[in-house]
Design a protein around this motif. Sequence first.
Motif: not given
Length: 353
Positions: A258-260, A332-335, A342-343, A347-348
């Motif tokens: 899962x990329x987004x 994983x980056x939690x916006x 996932x990019x 930044x998290x």
Amino acid sequence: MASQASQASIAPQAESEQPLLSVQDLKICIQMDNGEMKAVDGVDFEIKKGKTLGLVGESGCGKSLTSRAIISINPKECETTGQIVYHSTSEKTLNNLNLLSLDPRGKQIRSIRGRKIAMIFQEPMTAFSPMYTIGNQIMESILIHRTKNKKEAKKIALEMLSKVGISDQEKRFDQYPHEFSGGMRQRAMISMALSCNPELLIADEPTTALDVTIQAQVLELMKGLQKEFGMAILLVTHDLGIIAEMCDEVAVMYLGKIVEQSTVDEIFYNPKHPYTKGLLKSMPKLGTDRNKRLDSIEGTVPMAINLPPMCGFYDRCTDRIEGVCNVQAVPKTQLSDNHMVRCFLYKDKNEGE
């Protein structure tokens, strides 16, 4: 071989926070002649009670394997690990139950499959047996899960055929699948899936083989029945138009990951991953020049065999960072609380500037 994670090790959540189904670090590997294929690689998502989660992506990204793993019907070649935690709303014995810890042929998973979690398959012509009537096949599920009385089971089956908009139910009950049109077979498949009032409906490309008019009718039917029965839906599709129409939340899959993931509004109006942006740009829009070609994502999805630690979308991405995206796995980056991507471009939310 399914993971034997202990059911007792799953910590219960507060009732108000509890989703209906939690998928945690799901991995599905298949041993091939030229190496190991990671068809699904560390997938996490939750399905909330009464809500619809859309699982979207190109063919071959692992959507169907993920959905079928929930009810343990993938081929035996699929080595599945992780946790799929089911929280029944009606039976305490099924609460906090890791479905992957169950025998795929055992009594407990068979009591859930079809009764608590039902599935609409991608092609109803192959999902129905040509040897038995439509009515007989709908009744079979009812007789297994709801009642042993054949008269009562037939009455329920006829009621379900009526609910999905099939007229002359008595006649249609005794007909075979080949006597139904594509749209009617899909309606019959929905009636069979909902005949036992499931808590979760998995719909795997439910409108792929239908024309746009019948497609719209089937989607409206599913929305109406969801409201009536209060069930959750996992909608697996490659069609973003259907996602926009049906879903509360969206998980975008690419190459087994899962990329987004976010709410449907956030995905459509504030997409972050280059793949998500590419999918949205490839959709036709009203008012655009009819002679203008639609945008497309160059290249194809690579085979998930012996992949190095790098972004799987690297070769097709116009925003790739040389020396970063192609040398390490993407975390994983939690916006925000409800938006994950996932990019390396972001930044998290918990990281400093």
